[in-house]
Scaffold this active site. Structure first.
Site, PDB file in Angstrom:
ATOM      1  N   HIS B 145      17.776  15.141 -23.241  1.00  0.00           N
ATOM      2  CA  HIS B 145      17.574  15.213 -21.667  1.00  0.00           C
ATOM      3  C   HIS B 145      18.822  16.285 -21.332  1.00  0.00           C
ATOM      4  CE1 HIS B 145      17.898  14.220 -17.189  1.00  0.00           C
ATOM      5  NE2 HIS B 145      16.417  13.925 -17.485  1.00  0.00           N
ATOM      6  N   ASP B 222      22.650   7.667 -25.701  1.00  0.00           N
ATOM      7  CA  ASP B 222      22.011   7.727 -24.439  1.00  0.00           C
ATOM      8  C   ASP B 222      20.589   6.744 -24.365  1.00  0.00           C
ATOM      9  OD1 ASP B 222      20.528   8.349 -21.929  1.00  0.00           O
ATOM     10  OD2 ASP B 222      20.013  10.418 -22.322  1.00  0.00           O
ATOM     11  N   GLN B 225      15.959   5.892 -21.717  1.00  0.00           N
ATOM     12  CA  GLN B 225      14.731   5.485 -22.012  1.00  0.00           C
ATOM     13  C   GLN B 225      14.642   4.024 -22.788  1.00  0.00           C
ATOM     14  OE1 GLN B 225      12.032   6.784 -20.535  1.00  0.00           O
ATOM     15  NE2 GLN B 225      13.303   8.319 -19.344  1.00  0.00           N
ATOM     16  N   LYS B 248      15.882   2.566 -14.214  1.00  0.00           N
ATOM     17  CA  LYS B 248      14.793   2.404 -15.020  1.00  0.00           C
ATOM     18  C   LYS B 248      14.405   1.231 -15.662  1.00  0.00           C
ATOM     19  CE  LYS B 248      15.506   7.180 -16.490  1.00  0.00           C
ATOM     20  NZ  LYS B 248      14.736   8.091 -15.829  1.00  0.00           N
ATOM     21  N   CYS B 386      13.158  17.821 -17.326  1.00  0.00           N
ATOM     22  CA  CYS B 386      14.683  18.100 -17.739  1.00  0.00           C
ATOM     23  C   CYS B 386      14.807  18.117 -18.949  1.00  0.00           C
ATOM     24  CB  CYS B 386      15.426  16.940 -17.006  1.00  0.00           C
ATOM     25  SG  CYS B 386      15.022  16.688 -15.480  1.00  0.00           S
TER      26      CYS B 386
END
Lengths: 147, 429
Positions: B145, B222, B225, B248, B386
């Protein structure tokens, strides 16, 4: 509420499938690139201005149906016009797509088919990208963006 | 601590539903916990399939936020009065809840930020930048991202270091051998996503950490998600840093999380200066507060931490393994349904993927797909997500993306499928 068929009218789908004037102009006098960062639409506009007349205008690029059809119809509409007529048409088109949806629009021929975007606010930029790029090309700006 | 996590609906026990989800998983009961799912959009029931952008919030989270502001609002860490003490307790309990959720060893290893982007920037500026010299390298992957690309570009520019990018294959999987080759003597940090937002690919992060640590290179993952789709155990993974975002995880916006190993956090200078992060201040010199407060300048997002606490409690009351299994079955079904629509091609077909259906349709731009399915009440994301380098890798300007969460159903996938057939009708092909 506006029906989808008002947005995706046959004339728009046709110009999307078979865009007119969809090529580069090798000896263009004016050129500009347009970019809509929201959806990634990109187009390059080429113009050949002879004296005060837009002798030829064409575009290349990739984008959604609305932006492609709008660019295609715009090139049809601008070809052979004087620069001042073309500027006036820009203003009329801009007024049409930004007018509140419940107001009647001026008849701009095929271009009027894009009036449906008024009910889809995020898509107004798709319809106006080519026109902003045209204006940038006239002003000799290299790049324009709808952001 | 009282308000944030203790009183909420019990486990969602129920019988197996028609979709064959796990016996303990009752999607209709879960849906009833999310007030927004009852609304209509454009006269149709909302079908929310934009979860990779943000998830909806259960009533328990909304109650926690309201509970804080109506019964407990005060600033933390500085009052001697009752409300401030209670607010501080609730805020600290939020941190401990996050620690437990990610199985961090200590709550001082959990720093609250605004979002995962800020978490990554904190590591880029306070950990990597002071160590980077001209010719050093930062290694990321081709599926990142923008938030895990741009901070590294900025610190590379500032230090003369080089950004290296490990390639991905046509399925959207990281090419591990190439990644291994790019791990060089000048690599100072690896920053890689646990799960791709544009492709759904789940990376073999334990293996990535093992390879990097074998060369003495620290790893930031990261988890924006991954964190709401699967169990994440930072100690088992062994990663040095793990970034996640609350909104999220079914929690509020504006609250993010950075996990970091104590030894790193101790050695790092502060990221932002201000109140709360100091131990003492004079005009000559200031000294820094203990971990994790050294990295939390100014009044934190107290309500956010409390809301996130409630969100993690909710997620665990449903059960992360049950959620993962439900979403796995939905992804399989969604893959089938989309593949049956003429002209649809999935972008991102990794063998190990989760909850993301990214696709393109012959002759129709994703933006037009988005507008048409929206008229059927279906919310999907269209664009570059993104992740412009990912789009370039697959030779597309954009994709349409349906992304799944615990409350989605097979019926909703069917609505999407019908809406895509409608797209074909409109475009007359």
């Amino acid at each position: 509420m506006t029906d989808l068929n008002d947005l995706y009218q046959e004339v728009i789908l046709d110009h999307n499938r078979c865009p007119r004037n969809f090529h580069a102009i090798a000896d263009a006098t004016h050129r500009a690139e347009g970019y809509n960062p929201l959806c990634g639409d990109r187009l390059t506009l080429y113009m050949k201005v002879d004296g005060d007349v837009i002798a030829d205008v064409a575009f290349e690029g990739a984008g959604c149906a609305i932006s492609k059809a709008s660019a295609s119809m715009m090139t049809d509409a601008l070809k052979g016009r004087s620069v001042s007529e073309a500027r006036a048409l820009f203003d009329r088109f801009h007024r049409m797509v930004t007018m509140p949806p419940d107001r009647a629009v001026e008849d701009l021929g095929k271009l009027s088919s894009l009036a449906g975007v008024r009910d889809f606010p995020v898509r107004i930029k798709c319809a106006s990208l080519a026109w902003h790029t045209f204006k940038a090309a006239l002003e000799h700006e290299q790049r324009t963006s709808t952001e | 601590m009282g308000i944030a996590g203790s009183e909420r609906a019990g486990p969602h026990a129920g019988t197996a539903d028609a979709s064959g989800s796990p016996a303990s998983f009752d999607v209709q009961r879960i849906r009833a916990d999310f007030p927004i799912l009852a609304r209509t959009v454009r006269g149709k029931p909302l079908v929310y399939l934009d979860n990779a952008a943000t998830t909806q919030k259960p009533q328990a989270v909304l109650d926690a936020l309201t509970g804080y502001y109506t019964g407990l609002n005060a600033n933390v860490h500085r009052g001697v009065h009752e409300l401030s003490e209670r607010a501080t307790e609730a805020f600290d309990a939020g941190r401990e809840r996050v620690q437990a959720f990610f199985n961090a060893a200590h709550s001082r290893e959990i720093v609250f930020t605004r979002n995962a982007t800020e978490s990554i920037n904190l590591v880029a500026y306070a950990f990597a930048k002071p160590r980077l010299k001209p010719g050093d390298e930062v290694l990321i992957s081709a599926m990142e991202h923008h938030s895990n690309i741009v901070p590294w570009q900025l610190v590379c520019e500032a230090t003369g270091a080089t950004l290296r990018v490990a390639p991905i294959d046509d399925r959207g999987e990281l090419i591990l051998e190439a990644f291994d080759r790019l791990l060089g003597p000048r690599t100072r940090i690896v920053a890689i996503t646990h799960m791709s937002n544009a492709l759904g690919t789940v990376n073999p992060v334990a293996e990535i950490v093992r390879l990097a640590h074998g060369r003495g290179v620290p790893v930031l993952l990261d988890g924006s998600q991954a964190a709401y789709h699967m169990r994440v155990d930072v100690q088992a993974l062994g990663c040095d840093f793990y970034a996640a975002t609350g909104h999220k995880l079914y929690g509020p916006t504006g609250i993010g999380v950075l996990y970091g190993k104590t030894q790193h956090f101790e050695a790092m200078p502060p990221f932002l200066g201000g109140g709360d992060m100091i131990s003492s201040v004079t005009f000559e010199r200031s000294t820094w507060n203990a971990l994790p407060f050294k990295f939390e300048a100014g009044t934190p997002h107290i309500a956010g931490a409390i809301g996130l606490h409630a969100a993690l409690d909710y997620l665990d009351s449903v059960g992360r393994d049950a959620v993962a299994e439900h979403e796995r079955q939905l992804l399989e079904y969604g893959t089938e349904v989309l593949s049956s629509v003429p002209g649809v091609r999935l972008i991102g077909t990794a063998r190990h993927k989760a909850s993301i259906l990214s696709f393109v349709m012959d002759g129709v731009h994703p933006h037009d797909i988005g507008t048409i399915v929206d008229r059927e009440g279906v919310a999907i994301r269209t664009g570059h997500h993104c992740a412009q380098p990912v789009m370039e890798r697959f030779g597309v300007a954009a994709t349409a993306r349906a992304s799944l969460a615990m409350y989605n159903t097979r019926e909703e996938i069917d609505v999407l499928g019908r809406a895509l057939h409608r797209v074909r009708e409109v475009f007359g092909s």
